[in-house]
Motif scaffolding. Structure first.
Motif, mmCIF file in Angstrom:
data_model
loop_
_atom_site.group_PDB
_atom_site.id
_atom_site.type_symbol
_atom_site.label_atom_id
_atom_site.label_comp_id
_atom_site.label_asym_id
_atom_site.label_seq_id
_atom_site.Cartn_x
_atom_site.Cartn_y
_atom_site.Cartn_z
ATOM 1 N N LYS A 90 25.661 65.891 45.537
ATOM 2 C CA LYS A 90 25.010 66.431 46.746
ATOM 3 C C LYS A 90 25.202 65.483 47.909
ATOM 4 O O LYS A 90 25.349 65.892 49.062
ATOM 5 C CB LYS A 90 23.514 66.629 46.466
ATOM 6 C CG LYS A 90 23.246 67.788 45.524
ATOM 7 C CD LYS A 90 21.770 68.147 45.488
ATOM 8 C CE LYS A 90 20.964 67.254 44.537
ATOM 9 N NZ LYS A 90 21.298 67.473 43.124
ATOM 10 N N LYS A 91 25.225 64.191 47.595
ATOM 11 C CA LYS A 91 25.291 63.198 48.662
ATOM 12 C C LYS A 91 26.712 63.056 49.210
ATOM 13 O O LYS A 91 26.924 62.887 50.404
ATOM 14 C CB LYS A 91 24.817 61.856 48.100
ATOM 15 C CG LYS A 91 24.322 60.863 49.104
ATOM 16 C CD LYS A 91 23.708 59.676 48.356
ATOM 17 C CE LYS A 91 23.536 58.494 49.284
ATOM 18 N NZ LYS A 91 23.370 57.217 48.590
ATOM 19 N N HIS A 92 27.724 63.096 48.306
ATOM 20 C CA HIS A 92 29.122 62.922 48.711
ATOM 21 C C HIS A 92 29.972 63.990 48.077
ATOM 22 O O HIS A 92 29.860 64.255 46.890
ATOM 23 C CB HIS A 92 29.653 61.548 48.279
ATOM 24 C CG HIS A 92 28.885 60.409 48.872
ATOM 25 N ND1 HIS A 92 29.017 60.030 50.171
ATOM 26 C CD2 HIS A 92 27.957 59.591 48.318
ATOM 27 C CE1 HIS A 92 28.225 59.006 50.405
ATOM 28 N NE2 HIS A 92 27.555 58.718 49.307
ATOM 29 N N LYS A 93 30.848 64.584 48.897
ATOM 30 C CA LYS A 93 31.632 65.699 48.391
ATOM 31 C C LYS A 93 32.682 65.239 47.374
ATOM 32 O O LYS A 93 32.939 65.889 46.393
ATOM 33 C CB LYS A 93 32.341 66.374 49.572
ATOM 34 C CG LYS A 93 33.180 67.573 49.195
ATOM 35 C CD LYS A 93 32.845 68.763 50.081
ATOM 36 C CE LYS A 93 33.757 69.944 49.826
ATOM 37 N NZ LYS A 93 33.874 70.350 48.443
ATOM 38 N N ASN A 125 27.599 56.165 43.854
ATOM 39 C CA ASN A 125 26.846 55.879 45.072
ATOM 40 C C ASN A 125 25.739 56.919 45.152
ATOM 41 O O ASN A 125 25.858 57.952 45.779
ATOM 42 C CB ASN A 125 27.789 55.948 46.274
ATOM 43 C CG ASN A 125 27.093 55.498 47.550
ATOM 44 O OD1 ASN A 125 25.867 55.367 47.595
ATOM 45 N ND2 ASN A 125 27.866 55.242 48.573
ATOM 46 N N GLY A 126 24.669 56.651 44.429
ATOM 47 C CA GLY A 126 23.633 57.668 44.299
ATOM 48 C C GLY A 126 23.239 57.772 42.840
ATOM 49 O O GLY A 126 23.718 57.011 41.991
ATOM 50 N N ALA A 127 22.368 58.699 42.501
ATOM 51 C CA ALA A 127 21.857 58.782 41.131
ATOM 52 C C ALA A 127 21.983 60.197 40.600
ATOM 53 O O ALA A 127 21.030 60.762 40.068
ATOM 54 C CB ALA A 127 20.403 58.314 41.087
#
Lengths: 171, 107
Positions: A90-93, A125-127
């Motif tokens: 969701k954060k990075h495509k 980069n994110g969870a």
């Protein structure tokens, strides 16, 4: 051609020009090389899967059966093969993480049937990695003796566990 | 083709020992100089021998699928070319220059 020195200079200059032309011709032959690589890459197991601060981390192992020997032409010095994990969050495509690499220096080394643990951690980069459907890509750079490097790959699907692992699992 | 137009006359005060030395050099006896037709032949040989070496080397390399073979054959071809065109072989001196007769007059 009026003196020995002049003739020596002339022959060396012409020979060097011929050498350049030969090298250009050799580099162009790489464009005509057909390769038929075979590979099957599966996610063997997940050994470590946790959230550290803001980021998910995982250590994977793979079962790889592959034959990249046809990628070697007469002009190939080595292949640089690597496995990258590609996925969308969701954060990075677009995310691509290299988790393993190897220098393949000969046709014999290009025939592999092994199970091995990855070299590098998969860190997001994110969870968002739990239960994620990822693409495992076996990619390689072909590095010629004379000419330009180029890229080929093969893609496979896998899925990460839906929950974090409470403890490390042995390989 | 190399076209060299040469006008040669023994100049004043250069007759005698100096003139004889230059004439020896012009004949190419034991010296560097080739005659003009020989120079033309030499340049043509150099160009075509190297071109031929490159083509043969490339085909041989592709045929045996080995870059080392390619460069070895090319190196041998260049070596052969050096042997043929660097030394002043007799066959380069078959059309000696026709110089004007020396004038011994002093101005």
């Amino acid at each position: 051609m009026h003196s020995t020195t002049y003739r020596l200079n002339a022959v060396l200059t012409m020979a060097f020009t011929g050498l350049i032309a030969l090298c250009i011709a050799i580099a162009l032959t790489e464009k005509f090389h057909q390769s038929s690589p075979e590979a099957d890459l599966k996610l063997h197991d997940v050994h470590y899967f946790k959230r550290m601060g803001k980021n998910d981390e995982a250590i994977l192992s793979f079962k790889l059966k592959s034959d990249l020997s046809t990628c070697f032409s007469w002009n190939t010095k080595q292949l640089f093969a690597y496995i990258k994990v590609e996925y969308e969050t969701k954060k990075h495509k677009r995310n691509e993480v290299t988790v393993w690499d190897k220098v393949v220096a000969s046709k014999e080394e290009a025939q592999v049937d092994q199970t091995f643990i990855s070299k590098y951690k998969l860190v997001d980069n994110g969870a968002d990695l739990r239960g994620k459907n990822v693409t495992l890509t076996l990619a390689w750079n072909v590095m010629p003796y004379i000419g330009g490097l180029y890229y080929q790959d093969m893609k496979f699907e896998a899925a990460l566990p839906s929950q974090y692992l409470k403890e490390l699992r042995n390989f | 083709a190399t076209q060299i137009v040469v006008e040669a006359r023994a100049g004043p005060g250069r007759a005698g020992a100096g003139g004889a030395a230059r004439e020896t050099r012009r004949k190419g006896a034991g010296g560097d100089a080739m005659d003009l037709k020989g120079q033309q032949l030499c340049e043509a040989l150099a160009t075509y021998l190297i071109l031929f070496s490159a083509i043969v080397a490339f085909l041989f390399g592709i045929g045996t699928q080995s870059l080392r073979n390619l460069f070895c054959v090319y190196g041998a071809g260049v070596g052969l070319t050096c042997l043929v065109i660097i030394p002043n072989w007799p066959f380069y001196n078959r059309n000696p220059m026709k110089w004007l007769p020396r004038s011994l007059k002093k101005d």
